[in-house]
Design a protein around this motif. Structure first.
Motif, PDB file in Angstrom:
ATOM      1  N   ALA A 167       0.827  -1.200  -0.035  1.00  0.00           N
ATOM      2  CA  ALA A 167      -0.174   0.148   0.088  1.00  0.00           C
ATOM      3  C   ALA A 167       0.897   1.117   0.043  1.00  0.00           C
ATOM      4  O   ALA A 167       1.723   1.388   0.907  1.00  0.00           O
ATOM      5  N   THR A 168       0.623   2.013  -0.938  1.00  0.00           N
ATOM      6  CA  THR A 168       1.670   3.309  -1.025  1.00  0.00           C
ATOM      7  C   THR A 168       0.462   4.555  -1.006  1.00  0.00           C
ATOM      8  O   THR A 168      -0.588   4.598  -1.660  1.00  0.00           O
ATOM      9  N   ARG A 169       1.178   5.666  -0.506  1.00  0.00           N
ATOM     10  CA  ARG A 169       0.362   6.866  -0.417  1.00  0.00           C
ATOM     11  C   ARG A 169       1.288   8.160  -0.723  1.00  0.00           C
ATOM     12  O   ARG A 169       2.506   8.045  -0.148  1.00  0.00           O
ATOM     13  N   GLY A 170       1.282   8.896  -1.798  1.00  0.00           N
ATOM     14  CA  GLY A 170       2.425   9.862  -2.059  1.00  0.00           C
ATOM     15  C   GLY A 170       2.827   9.765  -3.646  1.00  0.00           C
ATOM     16  O   GLY A 170       2.492   8.554  -4.087  1.00  0.00           O
ATOM     17  N   THR A 171       3.124  10.823  -4.429  1.00  0.00           N
ATOM     18  CA  THR A 171       3.535  10.717  -5.525  1.00  0.00           C
ATOM     19  C   THR A 171       5.086  10.501  -5.609  1.00  0.00           C
ATOM     20  O   THR A 171       6.046  11.365  -4.935  1.00  0.00           O
ATOM     21  N   PHE A 172       5.447   9.423  -6.176  1.00  0.00           N
ATOM     22  CA  PHE A 172       6.683   8.890  -6.407  1.00  0.00           C
ATOM     23  C   PHE A 172       7.211   8.865  -7.643  1.00  0.00           C
ATOM     24  O   PHE A 172       6.309   9.085  -8.590  1.00  0.00           O
ATOM     25  N   SER A 173       8.502   8.498  -8.021  1.00  0.00           N
ATOM     26  CA  SER A 173       8.888   8.344  -9.416  1.00  0.00           C
ATOM     27  C   SER A 173       8.794   6.943  -9.860  1.00  0.00           C
ATOM     28  O   SER A 173       8.982   6.647 -11.260  1.00  0.00           O
ATOM     29  N   PHE A 174       8.171   6.304  -9.131  1.00  0.00           N
ATOM     30  CA  PHE A 174       7.746   4.897  -9.483  1.00  0.00           C
ATOM     31  C   PHE A 174       6.532   4.478  -9.169  1.00  0.00           C
ATOM     32  O   PHE A 174       5.867   5.160  -8.266  1.00  0.00           O
ATOM     33  N   SER A 175       5.733   3.469  -9.643  1.00  0.00           N
ATOM     34  CA  SER A 175       4.425   3.017  -9.448  1.00  0.00           C
ATOM     35  C   SER A 175       4.138   2.122  -8.139  1.00  0.00           C
ATOM     36  O   SER A 175       5.302   1.376  -7.768  1.00  0.00           O
ATOM     37  N   ALA A 176       3.099   1.803  -7.559  1.00  0.00           N
ATOM     38  CA  ALA A 176       2.971   0.989  -6.671  1.00  0.00           C
ATOM     39  C   ALA A 176       3.108  -0.356  -7.393  1.00  0.00           C
ATOM     40  O   ALA A 176       3.553  -1.358  -6.493  1.00  0.00           O
ATOM     41  N   GLU A 177       2.889  -0.625  -8.500  1.00  0.00           N
ATOM     42  CA  GLU A 177       3.210  -1.867  -9.009  1.00  0.00           C
ATOM     43  C   GLU A 177       4.604  -2.385  -9.214  1.00  0.00           C
ATOM     44  O   GLU A 177       5.137  -3.293  -8.846  1.00  0.00           O
ATOM     45  N   ALA A 178       5.449  -1.435  -9.434  1.00  0.00           N
ATOM     46  CA  ALA A 178       6.997  -1.426  -9.629  1.00  0.00           C
ATOM     47  C   ALA A 178       7.398  -1.927  -8.072  1.00  0.00           C
ATOM     48  O   ALA A 178       8.411  -2.802  -8.169  1.00  0.00           O
ATOM     49  N   PHE A 179       6.880  -0.850  -7.230  1.00  0.00           N
ATOM     50  CA  PHE A 179       7.481  -1.206  -5.835  1.00  0.00           C
ATOM     51  C   PHE A 179       6.982  -2.693  -5.409  1.00  0.00           C
ATOM     52  O   PHE A 179       7.870  -3.524  -4.784  1.00  0.00           O
TER      53      PHE A 179
END
Length: 574
Positions: free
Chosen positions: A215-227
């Motif tokens: 579960a991710t929250r926030g804007t990163f340079s990668f997607s939740a799927e990649a993480f």
């Protein structure tokens, strides 16, 4: 770039993953306690959490509720639990961390209270202490250890969890979800994470037949799927080493804005989850070793015997944190998550930080005293313990290596899991090593841990194609007080005999910030920006001080063919 990676100590109280315990009709003495959590919303903003606890009173009519105290660097956590109200009994508070409910024996009680945020705004990215509730205004991110009041001396109680979004748009991610379906041990409440925001994104993977939720929250340079893909590879590598651990797992990642010059990622390993807070400028590849470290905490130290109870817990961090760093690097290399160069770079960063640490000579008693207040002391068990693991691996190589001891620790702890004979992993390590290898490691533990002697690795410590170089360089010294300079925004403590003065900097000059440099490394030029005659100027110099420091670093051959590289990886990673 300053990278702040504070890995908070794991305080996991249960072992069996997410498995729920059925209510045994033949065991009426097992109480069922229901914990209900909901947000308190005013004008569209989350102000606090409402917690409701429904439970039977004790048989003598006096039910003592233990409030959160210390966890993960957070102190006096009861401060954040407010306005308790009881139905079915009378409430008193004999001390700050206890609520006492007086009622008829076995009466049905309902306890309600609020949990408020420990922070005015988001937690600072450079804080060593974030083991406290983070609440509002958009959502919340909390650890169970910090919000739940539990009945004293009722470890056999079962608990059920309920979530009420209270008409909000919050999407909750928590490892307590199974407790919504069926009650389980109340001990699962503490080592849990609850993250709820309207923009939470979840991704799911199957790892060896067991579900992983990210579960991710926030804007990163990668997607939740990649993480999630990276996390699945990391978890798979760790499970392959231990040969077990096929249970549901949750990773929560909350992003926060990055102040200029900072990259920060901090995590807490829980029993069936780990909770991460990270600045949003962190790159995906930066999490590779970090994720492996945190998932290893599922075993180190909990499934190997657990941590030391109470304030003395940091006395075992050379094992629970240092050995975890050692295995994170080694298993990530073994699984191909990192290459030889990344493996060496991670070690070199740690070796350099250790060599230049102002706390390098601290003994273990000093680590216990200063762990939560001194950042250099806080990092030392990681640095020292990882190097000690290298030394012990070499010492035990002809006896099956360190792996053999770690697996034996796991097996011993499993046999003692349901007994009162639990021995903390760091204390069980030496006798287990002696039992399975015939080698007494107590002198090394006493020398490097208890007394805090400096560790210097031999040249062939890692084997394979890697060599350890030992170098000397001038001690690091700016010639001014940078901490006070940062606060005052003017140059403070400029020493006329120091390098800053020689470069033209003077006491009282207006300070604008630091440019480049590497703290602790006198061979890397640093720039300090000042304002002079109304104009900005950067003054650059080498921060060389009197005396020398001995540093070590791993060297990787510059030219390795595919076969030689594969052979080296096998020799180093096993």
């Amino acid at each position: 770039m300053i990278v702040n990676r504070i890995l908070a100590a794991s305080v996991a109280l249960t072992v069996g993953g997410l498995g729920a315990l059925p209510v045994d009709a033949a065991s009426p003495q097992r109480n069922l306690d229901v914990y209900r959590v909901s947000p308190l919303v005013e004008n569209g903003k989350i102000q606090a959490l409402a917690v409701e606890v429904r439970l039977p009173a004790d048989a003598d009519g006096e039910t003592r509720m233990q409030l959160p105290a210390e966890w993960g660097g957070g102190e006096r956590l009861w401060r954040f639990l407010k306005d308790p109200v009881v139905t079915g009994g009378q409430l008193s508070q004999p001390d700050e961390k206890t609520w006492v409910i007086t009622s008829k024996p076995r009466a049905r009680l309902t306890l309600r209270y609020r949990v408020v945020s420990a922070y005015d705004g988001p937690p600072p990215p450079d804080s060593p202490n974030y083991g406290q509730p983070i609440i509002g205004p958009e959502g919340f991110y909390v650890i169970g250890h910090t919000i739940f009041a539990t009945p004293e001396d009722r470890e056999t109680d079962l608990a059920r969890f309920e979530w009420d979004p209270a008409s909000s748009a919050l999407q909750l991610s928590t490892d307590l979800t199974p407790l919504q379906r069926a009650p389980a041990s109340i001990s699962q409440l503490g080592p849990s994470v609850l993250m709820a925001y309207p923009d939470t994104v979840e991704a799911r993977r199957d790892v060896g037949g067991a579900p992983l939720t990210v579960a991710t929250r926030g804007t990163f340079s990668f997607s939740a799927e990649a993480f999630a893909d990276m996390a699945a590879r990391s978890i798979g590598a760790v499970r392959a080493f231990w040969g077990d651990g096929r249970a549901p797992f949750l990773i929560t990642l909350a992003g926060q804005p990055a102040p200029q010059g900072w990259t920060s990622y901090r995590g807490s390993g829980l029993d069936d989850a780990f909770a991460v807070i990270s600045t949003q400028n962190t790159k995906l590849e930066d999490y590779r070793l970090f994720l492996t470290h945190e998932y290893l905490h599922t075993w180190i130290a909990e499934r190997l015997g657990g941590a030391i109870d109470g304030p003395g817990e940091p006395a075992g961090y050379w094992f629970s944190e240092g050995f975890t760093d050692y295995y994170a690097r080694r298993l990530a290399l073994r699984a191909g998550l990192v290459d030889l160069e990344t493996f060496a770079a991670a070690w070199n960063e740690a070796l350099d930080a250790y060599a230049t640490s102002p706390a390098i000579g601290a003994n273990n008693a000093q680590i216990v005293a200063g762990f939560w207040s001194d950042r250099a002391v806080q990092k030392l068990p990681y640095q020292r313990g990882a190097q000690l693991a290298v030394l012990l691996e070499n010492r035990l190589k002809s006896k099956g290596g360190l792996d053999r001891v770690m697996l034996a620790l796991r097996d011993q702890a499993a046999k003692r899991r349901d007994t009162s004979r639990r021995v903390p992993a760091s204390q069980a390590f030496t006798p287990v090593a002696r039992s399975v290898t015939g080698v007494d490691l107590a002198p090394e533990i006493d020398r490097y841990v208890s007394r805090g002697e400096r560790i210097l690795l031999p040249a062939d410590a890692f084997g394979g194609c890697l060599t350890v170089e030992t170098l000397t360089r001038p001690a690091y010294w700016l010639g001014l007080d940078l901490a006070e300079t940062d606060k005052a925004r003017t140059l403070v403590g400029v020493d006329p005999s120091g390098p800053a003065y020689a470069a033209g900097l003077r006491e009282g000059m207006k300070y604008l910030g630091r440019h480049g440099g590497k703290p602790g490394d006198s061979t890397v030029e640093v720039g300090l920006a000042i304002e002079e005659n109304g104009k900005p100027r950067v003054v650059r110099f080498l921060p060389k001080g009197p005396g020398e420091v001995t540093v070590q670093r791993i060297k990787v051959p510059t030219a390795l063919g595919p076969d030689a590289r594969a052979a080296c990886v096998k020799a180093v990673a096993g």
